[in-house]
Design a protein around this motif. Structure first.
Motif, PDB file in Angstrom:
ATOM      1  N   GLY A   1      23.815   5.388  17.825  1.00 13.29           N
ATOM      2  CA  GLY A   1      23.437   6.280  18.559  1.00 13.29           C
ATOM      3  C   GLY A   1      24.764   7.360  18.766  1.00 13.29           C
ATOM      4  O   GLY A   1      25.829   7.291  18.199  1.00 13.29           O
ATOM      5  N   ALA A   2      24.651   8.399  19.735  1.00 17.73           N
ATOM      6  CA  ALA A   2      25.622   9.399  20.024  1.00 17.73           C
ATOM      7  C   ALA A   2      25.447   9.991  21.085  1.00 17.73           C
ATOM      8  O   ALA A   2      24.316   9.985  21.974  1.00 17.73           O
ATOM      9  CB  ALA A   2      25.483  10.561  19.080  1.00 17.73           C
ATOM     10  N   PHE A   3      26.603  10.626  21.752  1.00 16.99           N
ATOM     11  CA  PHE A   3      26.857  11.100  23.157  1.00 16.99           C
ATOM     12  C   PHE A   3      26.203  12.441  22.992  1.00 16.99           C
ATOM     13  O   PHE A   3      26.026  13.155  24.449  1.00 16.99           O
ATOM     14  CB  PHE A   3      28.082  10.968  23.725  1.00 16.99           C
ATOM     15  N   ASN A   4      26.262  13.307  21.953  1.00 10.85           N
ATOM     16  CA  ASN A   4      26.284  14.532  21.993  1.00 10.85           C
ATOM     17  C   ASN A   4      25.598  15.330  21.063  1.00 10.85           C
ATOM     18  O   ASN A   4      25.639  16.176  20.276  1.00 10.85           O
ATOM     19  CB  ASN A   4      27.794  15.102  21.542  1.00 10.85           C
ATOM     20  N   CYS A   5      24.089  15.015  21.212  1.00 10.50           N
ATOM     21  CA  CYS A   5      22.987  15.461  20.373  1.00 10.50           C
ATOM     22  C   CYS A   5      22.921  16.980  21.175  1.00 10.50           C
ATOM     23  O   CYS A   5      22.708  17.123  22.273  1.00 10.50           O
ATOM     24  CB  CYS A   5      21.670  14.777  20.554  1.00 10.50           C
ATOM     25  N   GLY A   6      23.038  17.886  20.094  1.00 10.77           N
ATOM     26  CA  GLY A   6      22.718  19.385  20.494  1.00 10.77           C
ATOM     27  C   GLY A   6      21.352  20.057  20.529  1.00 10.77           C
ATOM     28  O   GLY A   6      20.597  19.782  19.567  1.00 10.77           O
ATOM     29  N   LYS A   7      21.159  20.877  21.438  1.00  8.78           N
ATOM     30  CA  LYS A   7      19.783  21.387  21.226  1.00  8.78           C
ATOM     31  C   LYS A   7      20.068  22.714  22.548  1.00  8.78           C
ATOM     32  O   LYS A   7      20.834  22.737  23.417  1.00  8.78           O
ATOM     33  CB  LYS A   7      18.777  20.360  21.896  1.00  8.78           C
ATOM     34  N   GLY A   8      19.029  23.665  22.157  1.00  2.27           N
ATOM     35  CA  GLY A   8      19.110  24.728  23.181  1.00  2.27           C
ATOM     36  C   GLY A   8      20.018  26.182  23.047  1.00  2.27           C
ATOM     37  O   GLY A   8      21.042  25.893  22.625  1.00  2.27           O
TER      38      GLY A   8
ATOM     39  N   LEU B   1      20.680   4.899  24.873  1.00  2.00           N
ATOM     40  CA  LEU B   1      21.413   6.180  25.630  1.00  2.00           C
ATOM     41  C   LEU B   1      20.490   7.028  26.227  1.00  2.00           C
ATOM     42  O   LEU B   1      20.922   7.696  27.170  1.00  2.00           O
ATOM     43  CB  LEU B   1      22.338   6.818  24.703  1.00  2.00           C
ATOM     44  N   ALA B   2      19.462   7.235  25.748  1.00  2.00           N
ATOM     45  CA  ALA B   2      18.214   8.092  26.599  1.00  2.00           C
ATOM     46  C   ALA B   2      17.305   7.381  27.163  1.00  2.00           C
ATOM     47  O   ALA B   2      16.393   7.817  27.516  1.00  2.00           O
ATOM     48  CB  ALA B   2      17.494   8.845  25.214  1.00  2.00           C
ATOM     49  N   THR B   3      17.811   6.285  27.508  1.00  2.00           N
ATOM     50  CA  THR B   3      16.760   5.300  28.565  1.00  2.00           C
ATOM     51  C   THR B   3      16.887   5.839  30.088  1.00  2.00           C
ATOM     52  O   THR B   3      18.226   6.072  30.519  1.00  2.00           O
ATOM     53  CB  THR B   3      17.385   3.742  28.502  1.00  2.00           C
ATOM     54  N   VAL B   4      15.932   6.049  30.780  1.00  2.00           N
ATOM     55  CA  VAL B   4      15.801   6.291  31.952  1.00  2.00           C
ATOM     56  C   VAL B   4      14.540   5.942  32.761  1.00  2.00           C
ATOM     57  O   VAL B   4      13.693   5.263  31.960  1.00  2.00           O
ATOM     58  CB  VAL B   4      15.626   7.853  32.175  1.00  2.00           C
ATOM     59  N   GLY B   5      14.614   5.770  34.130  1.00  2.00           N
ATOM     60  CA  GLY B   5      13.546   5.142  34.772  1.00  2.00           C
ATOM     61  C   GLY B   5      12.488   6.253  34.717  1.00  2.00           C
ATOM     62  O   GLY B   5      11.380   6.096  34.648  1.00  2.00           O
ATOM     63  N   TYR B   6      13.046   7.696  35.148  1.00  2.00           N
ATOM     64  CA  TYR B   6      12.016   8.615  35.175  1.00  2.00           C
ATOM     65  C   TYR B   6      12.871  10.003  34.480  1.00  2.00           C
ATOM     66  O   TYR B   6      14.016  10.225  34.780  1.00  2.00           O
ATOM     67  CB  TYR B   6      11.787   9.132  36.681  1.00  2.00           C
ATOM     68  N   ASP B   7      12.036  10.895  33.948  1.00  2.00           N
ATOM     69  CA  ASP B   7      12.797  11.848  33.212  1.00  2.00           C
ATOM     70  C   ASP B   7      13.000  13.074  34.387  1.00  2.00           C
ATOM     71  O   ASP B   7      12.852  12.899  35.499  1.00  2.00           O
ATOM     72  CB  ASP B   7      11.987  12.400  32.063  1.00  2.00           C
ATOM     73  N   ASP B   8      13.540  14.355  33.863  1.00  2.00           N
ATOM     74  CA  ASP B   8      13.945  15.130  34.791  1.00  2.00           C
ATOM     75  C   ASP B   8      12.731  16.283  35.041  1.00  2.00           C
ATOM     76  O   ASP B   8      12.706  17.359  35.742  1.00  2.00           O
ATOM     77  CB  ASP B   8      14.880  16.139  34.112  1.00  2.00           C
ATOM     78  N   GLU B   9      11.377  15.669  34.962  1.00  2.00           N
ATOM     79  CA  GLU B   9      10.248  16.364  35.424  1.00  2.00           C
ATOM     80  C   GLU B   9       9.278  15.133  36.284  1.00  2.00           C
ATOM     81  O   GLU B   9       7.994  15.144  36.672  1.00  2.00           O
ATOM     82  CB  GLU B   9       9.177  16.577  34.303  1.00  2.00           C
ATOM     83  N   GLY B  10       9.882  14.241  36.534  1.00  2.00           N
ATOM     84  CA  GLY B  10       9.143  12.895  37.134  1.00  2.00           C
ATOM     85  C   GLY B  10       8.374  12.116  36.585  1.00  2.00           C
ATOM     86  O   GLY B  10       7.703  11.241  37.065  1.00  2.00           O
ATOM     87  N   VAL B  11       8.441  12.046  35.139  1.00  2.00           N
ATOM     88  CA  VAL B  11       7.634  11.420  34.378  1.00  2.00           C
ATOM     89  C   VAL B  11       8.294   9.962  34.131  1.00  2.00           C
ATOM     90  O   VAL B  11       9.322  10.016  33.599  1.00  2.00           O
ATOM     91  CB  VAL B  11       7.272  12.042  33.106  1.00  2.00           C
ATOM     92  N   ALA B  12       7.440   8.859  34.466  1.00  2.74           N
ATOM     93  CA  ALA B  12       8.044   7.594  34.220  1.00  2.74           C
ATOM     94  C   ALA B  12       8.413   7.430  32.535  1.00  2.74           C
ATOM     95  O   ALA B  12       7.773   7.646  31.699  1.00  2.74           O
ATOM     96  CB  ALA B  12       7.073   6.455  34.632  1.00  2.74           C
ATOM     97  N   GLY B  13       9.490   6.407  32.308  1.00  8.68           N
ATOM     98  CA  GLY B  13       9.943   6.242  31.155  1.00  8.68           C
ATOM     99  C   GLY B  13       8.872   5.307  30.279  1.00  8.68           C
ATOM    100  O   GLY B  13       7.928   4.465  31.071  1.00  8.68           O
TER     101      GLY B  13
ATOM    102  N   VAL C   1      24.011  19.346  25.423  1.00 10.29           N
ATOM    103  CA  VAL C   1      24.097  17.946  24.932  1.00 10.29           C
ATOM    104  C   VAL C   1      23.176  16.866  25.531  1.00 10.29           C
ATOM    105  O   VAL C   1      23.148  16.916  26.810  1.00 10.29           O
ATOM    106  CB  VAL C   1      25.655  17.440  24.679  1.00 10.29           C
ATOM    107  N   ALA C   2      22.905  15.823  24.678  1.00  8.45           N
ATOM    108  CA  ALA C   2      22.396  14.754  25.533  1.00  8.45           C
ATOM    109  C   ALA C   2      22.499  13.512  24.723  1.00  8.45           C
ATOM    110  O   ALA C   2      22.683  13.527  23.513  1.00  8.45           O
ATOM    111  CB  ALA C   2      20.743  14.794  25.179  1.00  8.45           C
ATOM    112  N   PRO C   3      22.654  12.201  25.659  1.00 14.17           N
ATOM    113  CA  PRO C   3      22.957  11.009  24.692  1.00 14.17           C
ATOM    114  C   PRO C   3      21.543  10.508  24.234  1.00 14.17           C
ATOM    115  O   PRO C   3      20.589  10.608  24.844  1.00 14.17           O
ATOM    116  CB  PRO C   3      23.483  10.069  25.978  1.00 14.17           C
TER     117      PRO C   3
END
Length: 503
Positions: A465-472, A317-329, A477-479
């Protein structure tokens, strides 16, 4: 339904994404920003819920917008708008720069980012076959209703709730060095059965199927056998309702991945977020006992404990190609040989503590929010030649086998905790010996993981896993997924939750 993975939705790629990014970045740099990045998002959400086979909730939402983040004179600035046009993007850049200049008066620590290699123009899709949004609502409701009716046909089941949550997330990121367009899909089907006895006592049992970064095929045979699990649920629930309460004491525990993922999430996942460990973040259950002065020395658990952070796991669920700062997985070690050896990082935290490079843990849950350092897929690795769950159970004289997650509690340092579950089986002389009720296990993080004597093999491994990890604050929420095998732990304190509640 198409058995081949679809591509990026043309409705998203047809938007003027590059024109918006060019306008935003040019405007930010013209106004003196030392760093600027642009993000456009479209997130579709659908929720369906049935009660006793009848439709109760059908909810659709679509959130679209763009965001510009800047650093001006060492200070963050951020702005977002809902219009995806070059003029709106330029306006957001001007607003972000203005925010940074106003905030500079209160900034006590210059913002610097760890470098990241340029990745050029890249495209990434999560691993799925059938886009759940291409399946008709009628077909989804019919499937959930069929599942509900199959359970309600048993005398042991009094009520059934069935639900499906699905998300399709599009992101476009550009900072001048990397331009990434991504699409990922996730689904979370849940069936919860309720049994009510003649004397008014009741209990529940939920399916163990975790949420997954998969498409609709997950509900129809690929990845989880829902018919098999639903077929055994009524008898398991009836036995649970009739089961005796657990006698408090210390027990050897064999814990299934369907339960252990949540313990990993709370006691390791959040504890190894560097912003928590440094005290920059305390929302949603505090900071962390695993502070940087303990890096390389903290004995987190037994020698067989190997925990990784991973943004590349298939179907995570937290798998990405690139994060929200352009950093590769990436994938990296957090705990190796039971010792704390790493943290989860975004670019600011990596530069702040001299880690050299982020490991790709920046994420925002919508265009309206600024990226936070968020959790990767934090997982306990199986032993290559590890035992089956049955073999682990055979090593226990007096213990409990625990499956499924339920309630939990943890302190503000991620150190003292208590977890319950869905299904509990007494273990006597290496064999399952009927179900128990009202079980909770309690420990400190290091004592719990230090008592782990064996980890199962790859055949026992599962991504929970979960869809709704809370922070901030404001909250996001983040999966996130957490993989693990079955494990054997010795001498863990067990409470009776009914007796605790009465007390």
């Amino acid at each position: 339904m198409d058995d081949h993975q679809p591509g990026i939705d043309p409705g998203f790629t047809a938007l003027p994404l590059r024109d918006c990014a060019d306008a935003a970045l040019a405007q930010a740099r013209a106004l003196g920003a030392q760093h600027a990045d642009f993000r456009a998002e479209r997130i579709a959400v659908q929720q369906i819920r049935l009660s006793d086979g009848n439709l109760q909730t059908l909810f659709d939402a679509d959130d679209t917008g763009l965001a510009v983040r800047v650093i001006v004179d060492g200070t963050w600035g951020f702005a977002s708008v809902v219009d995806l046009t070059p003029d709106a993007a330029a306006l957001a850049a001007r607003q972000a720069v203005e925010v940074a200049r106003v905030a500079k008066a209160m900034n006590t620590e210059p913002i610097e980012l760890a470098p990241e290699p340029a990745h050029g123009d890249v495209t990434w899709l999560s691993a799925y076959q059938t886009d759940p949004f291409t399946v008709s609502v009628g077909d989804k409701v019919a499937l959930l209703a069929d599942w509900s009716r199959s359970l309600l046909s048993h005398d042991a089941v009094s009520h059934v709730d069935a639900s499906l949550q699905q998300v399709k997330e599009h992101k476009f990121y550009c900072d001048g060095a990397t331009t990434a367009i991504q699409q990922r899909v996730r689904v979370h089907p849940v069936v919860n059965a309720v049994a009510v006895a003649d004397d008014g006592r009741f209990d529940t049992m939920r399916t163990l199927a975790p949420p997954a970064g998969r498409g609709y095929e997950y509900l129809t045979g690929t990845g989880w056998d829902f018919p098999a699990e639903l077929a055994e649920l009524p008898e398991l629930l009836a036995a649970k309702l009739a089961a005796p309460g657990v006698r408090p004491g210390r027990y050897d525990l064999v814990i299934d991945p369907s339960n252990l993922w949540l313990t990993i999430h709370e006691s390791i996942g959040h504890a190894t977020e560097l912003d928590r460990a440094l005290g920059y973040e305390a929302a949603y259950a505090g900071t962390s006992f695993a502070t940087p002065d303990k890096l390389g020395t903290l004995k987190y658990g037994s020698d067989i404990m190997h925990i990784t952070g991973d943004r590349t796991a298939e179907h995570g669920l937290a798998t990405v190609g690139y994060d929200d700062e352009g950093v590769a997985g990436q994938s990296w070690d957090l705990i190796r040989g039971g010792i704390l050896v790493g943290y989860q990082l975004d670019r600011r935290m990596a530069r702040l503590r001299g880690f050299g490079r982020s490991n790709g843990c920046a994420f925002a849950d919508a265009a309206a929010h600024m990226p936070l350092q968020r959790m990767a897929n934090v997982s306990l690795r199986p032993a290559p030649d590890g035992a089956s769950a049955e073999d682990l159970i055979a090593r226990v004289e007096n213990g409990i086998y625990i499956l499924g997650d339920k309630s939990w509690s943890i302190d503000m340092q991620r150190y003292n905790f208590q977890f319950t579950g869905q299904r509990f089986f007494k273990i006597t002389s290496g064999r399952l010996d009927g179900q128990l009720r009202d079980v909770a296990y309690q420990a400190t993080t290091t004592d719990f993981w230090g008592s782990m004597e064996a980890v199962g093999g790859p055949q026992t491994y599962l991504l929970g896993g979960a869809f709704n990890c809370g922070k901030g604050q404001p909250g996001q929420v983040a999966p996130v997924s957490h993989g693990c095998p079955a494990v054997l732990l010795r001498g863990v304190r067990v409470l009776n939750t009914a007796e605790e509640g009465a007390a």
